[in-house]
Design a protein around this motif. Structure first.
Motif, PDB file in Angstrom:
ATOM      1  N   TYR A  62      24.608 -48.111 -34.856  1.00 23.67           N
ATOM      2  CA  TYR A  62      24.406 -48.776 -36.151  1.00 23.67           C
ATOM      3  C   TYR A  62      24.905 -47.879 -37.283  1.00 23.67           C
ATOM      4  N   GLY A  63      24.535 -46.609 -37.239  1.00 24.38           N
ATOM      5  CA  GLY A  63      24.978 -45.665 -38.271  1.00 24.38           C
ATOM      6  C   GLY A  63      26.484 -45.487 -38.275  1.00 24.38           C
ATOM      7  N   ARG A  64      27.087 -45.405 -37.098  1.00 22.30           N
ATOM      8  CA  ARG A  64      28.544 -45.250 -37.009  1.00 22.30           C
ATOM      9  C   ARG A  64      29.253 -46.503 -37.526  1.00 22.30           C
ATOM     10  N   GLY A  65      28.699 -47.662 -37.203  1.00 26.00           N
ATOM     11  CA  GLY A  65      29.293 -48.905 -37.686  1.00 26.00           C
ATOM     12  C   GLY A  65      29.189 -49.030 -39.195  1.00 26.00           C
ATOM     13  N   LEU A 120      30.563 -60.759 -42.905  1.00 21.73           N
ATOM     14  CA  LEU A 120      29.707 -60.533 -41.735  1.00 21.73           C
ATOM     15  C   LEU A 120      29.155 -59.110 -41.726  1.00 21.73           C
ATOM     16  N   GLY A 121      30.025 -58.168 -42.020  1.00 25.15           N
ATOM     17  CA  GLY A 121      29.639 -56.760 -41.954  1.00 25.15           C
ATOM     18  C   GLY A 121      28.551 -56.383 -42.942  1.00 25.15           C
ATOM     19  N   TRP A 122      28.667 -56.856 -44.181  1.00 23.13           N
ATOM     20  CA  TRP A 122      27.661 -56.488 -45.168  1.00 23.13           C
ATOM     21  C   TRP A 122      26.308 -57.101 -44.839  1.00 23.13           C
ATOM     22  N   ARG A 123      26.306 -58.237 -44.114  1.00 20.42           N
ATOM     23  CA  ARG A 123      25.027 -58.801 -43.658  1.00 20.42           C
ATOM     24  C   ARG A 123      24.493 -58.020 -42.458  1.00 20.42           C
ATOM     25  N   LEU A 124      25.378 -57.768 -41.486  1.00 20.43           N
ATOM     26  CA  LEU A 124      24.954 -57.081 -40.262  1.00 20.43           C
ATOM     27  C   LEU A 124      24.439 -55.674 -40.558  1.00 20.43           C
ATOM     28  N   TYR A 125      25.118 -54.974 -41.436  1.00 19.18           N
ATOM     29  CA  TYR A 125      24.775 -53.586 -41.747  1.00 19.18           C
ATOM     30  C   TYR A 125      24.045 -53.458 -43.080  1.00 19.18           C
ATOM     31  N   ALA A 126      23.332 -54.501 -43.494  1.00 21.37           N
ATOM     32  CA  ALA A 126      22.666 -54.507 -44.802  1.00 21.37           C
ATOM     33  C   ALA A 126      21.545 -53.475 -44.893  1.00 21.37           C
ATOM     34  N   GLU A 127      20.819 -53.308 -43.806  1.00 21.99           N
ATOM     35  CA  GLU A 127      19.669 -52.399 -43.841  1.00 21.99           C
ATOM     36  C   GLU A 127      20.112 -50.947 -43.743  1.00 21.99           C
ATOM     37  N   LYS A 128      19.404 -50.108 -44.434  1.00 19.80           N
ATOM     38  CA  LYS A 128      19.621 -48.678 -44.244  1.00 19.80           C
ATOM     39  C   LYS A 128      19.142 -48.343 -42.833  1.00 19.80           C
ATOM     40  N   PRO A 129      19.752 -47.337 -42.209  1.00 21.40           N
ATOM     41  CA  PRO A 129      19.414 -47.036 -40.813  1.00 21.40           C
ATOM     42  C   PRO A 129      17.920 -46.830 -40.544  1.00 21.40           C
ATOM     43  N   LYS A 130      17.203 -46.149 -41.422  1.00 25.62           N
ATOM     44  CA  LYS A 130      15.770 -45.933 -41.173  1.00 25.62           C
ATOM     45  C   LYS A 130      14.994 -47.246 -41.180  1.00 25.62           C
ATOM     46  N   ALA A 131      15.340 -48.147 -42.070  1.00 28.96           N
ATOM     47  CA  ALA A 131      14.662 -49.445 -42.120  1.00 28.96           C
ATOM     48  C   ALA A 131      14.987 -50.264 -40.870  1.00 28.96           C
ATOM     49  N   PHE A 132      16.244 -50.221 -40.436  1.00 32.21           N
ATOM     50  CA  PHE A 132      16.647 -50.922 -39.227  1.00 32.21           C
ATOM     51  C   PHE A 132      15.890 -50.366 -38.025  1.00 32.21           C
ATOM     52  N   ARG A 133      15.746 -49.057 -37.949  1.00 33.49           N
ATOM     53  CA  ARG A 133      15.022 -48.416 -36.845  1.00 33.49           C
ATOM     54  C   ARG A 133      13.559 -48.827 -36.844  1.00 33.49           C
ATOM     55  N   ARG A 134      12.934 -48.834 -38.018  1.00 40.08           N
ATOM     56  CA  ARG A 134      11.525 -49.239 -38.086  1.00 40.08           C
ATOM     57  C   ARG A 134      11.353 -50.678 -37.589  1.00 40.08           C
ATOM     58  N   ARG A 135      12.269 -51.533 -37.982  1.00 40.91           N
ATOM     59  CA  ARG A 135      12.193 -52.931 -37.561  1.00 40.91           C
ATOM     60  C   ARG A 135      12.331 -53.039 -36.044  1.00 40.91           C
ATOM     61  N   LEU A 136      13.315 -52.353 -35.461  1.00 39.79           N
ATOM     62  CA  LEU A 136      13.493 -52.394 -34.007  1.00 39.79           C
ATOM     63  C   LEU A 136      12.308 -51.780 -33.283  1.00 39.79           C
ATOM     64  N   ASP A 137      11.783 -50.689 -33.811  1.00 38.72           N
ATOM     65  CA  ASP A 137      10.590 -50.068 -33.214  1.00 38.72           C
ATOM     66  C   ASP A 137       9.436 -51.063 -33.169  1.00 38.72           C
ATOM     67  N   SER A 138       9.238 -51.795 -34.264  1.00 40.71           N
ATOM     68  CA  SER A 138       8.117 -52.739 -34.300  1.00 40.71           C
ATOM     69  C   SER A 138       8.334 -53.869 -33.299  1.00 40.71           C
ATOM     70  N   TYR A 139       9.574 -54.349 -33.149  1.00 43.71           N
ATOM     71  CA  TYR A 139       9.847 -55.381 -32.151  1.00 43.71           C
ATOM     72  C   TYR A 139       9.537 -54.860 -30.753  1.00 43.71           C
ATOM     73  N   TRP A 140       9.952 -53.629 -30.503  1.00 45.40           N
ATOM     74  CA  TRP A 140       9.764 -53.033 -29.178  1.00 45.40           C
ATOM     75  C   TRP A 140       8.282 -52.909 -28.849  1.00 45.40           C
ATOM     76  N   VAL A 141       7.501 -52.393 -29.806  1.00 47.53           N
ATOM     77  CA  VAL A 141       6.062 -52.183 -29.578  1.00 47.53           C
ATOM     78  C   VAL A 141       5.371 -53.514 -29.273  1.00 47.53           C
ATOM     79  N   VAL A 142       5.679 -54.537 -30.048  1.00 51.33           N
ATOM     80  CA  VAL A 142       5.062 -55.845 -29.831  1.00 51.33           C
ATOM     81  C   VAL A 142       5.489 -56.422 -28.491  1.00 51.33           C
ATOM     82  N   TRP A 143       6.755 -56.279 -28.145  1.00 55.96           N
ATOM     83  CA  TRP A 143       7.263 -56.823 -26.899  1.00 55.96           C
ATOM     84  C   TRP A 143       6.637 -56.135 -25.688  1.00 55.96           C
ATOM     85  N   ARG A 144       6.522 -54.823 -25.729  1.00 57.52           N
ATOM     86  CA  ARG A 144       6.002 -54.053 -24.589  1.00 57.52           C
ATOM     87  C   ARG A 144       4.533 -54.262 -24.486  1.00 57.52           C
TER      88      ARG A 144
END
Length: 154
Positions: free
Chosen positions: A28-31, A130-154
């Protein structure tokens, strides 16, 4: 499956959730960096690099999409559409370069080049949207969101 672990049975791999999310975040950061570079200098090499980084993100999102199927499926689909637009742009850049090696009238060459450049401009506009929508979030915010999805899913 132990809590906090993901089994990738087809490959026989087992990853900690943090390892998987770290990989997604790297891509995500590289993109995001590649997209910003394209906004400063939209040349063929920079667009191609952005495509490669977006494809890497797409592969990672496909693995993670079970954590929140509707949302992450859509995010992965958007990454795929972006990579396809950038890939089409790259194909046209290769074709444009190849025209220099072809025997044809100057008028025909100019028409081909004009068509190629017109289509590339359309693809770049689509990719930027497409890119500005896909990469709209700052990396830390994107990580927090994915972390929360993972925790709920597991």
């Amino acid at each position: 499956v132990e809590a906090g672990r993901l089994e990738l049975e087809r490959r026989g791999l087992e990853l900690e959730s943090s390892e998987l999310l770290d990989g997604v975040m790297r891509q995500y950061g590289r993109g995001r960096k590649a997209m910003k570079l394209v906004s400063e200098n939209p040349n063929a090499a920079n667009l191609h690099e952005w495509r490669k980084r977006t494809k890497d993100l797409w592969y990672h999102l496909r693995i993670l999409r079970k954590a929140w199927p509707g949302l992450l499926d859509e995010t992965a689909d958007q990454a795929h559409k972006l990579a396809d637009s950038l890939g089409d742009n790259h194909d046209l850049a290769v074709l444009d370069e190849d025209l220099g090696n072809r025997e044809m009238s100057e008028g025909a060459r100019e028409q081909f080049e004009a068509s190629i450049h017109r289509r590339q401009a359309e693809l770049e506009k689509k990719a930027n949207q497409l890119g500005w929508r896909l990469y709209a979030e700052k990396p830390k915010a994107f990580r927090r969101r994915l972390d929360s999805y993972w925790v709920v899913w597991r």
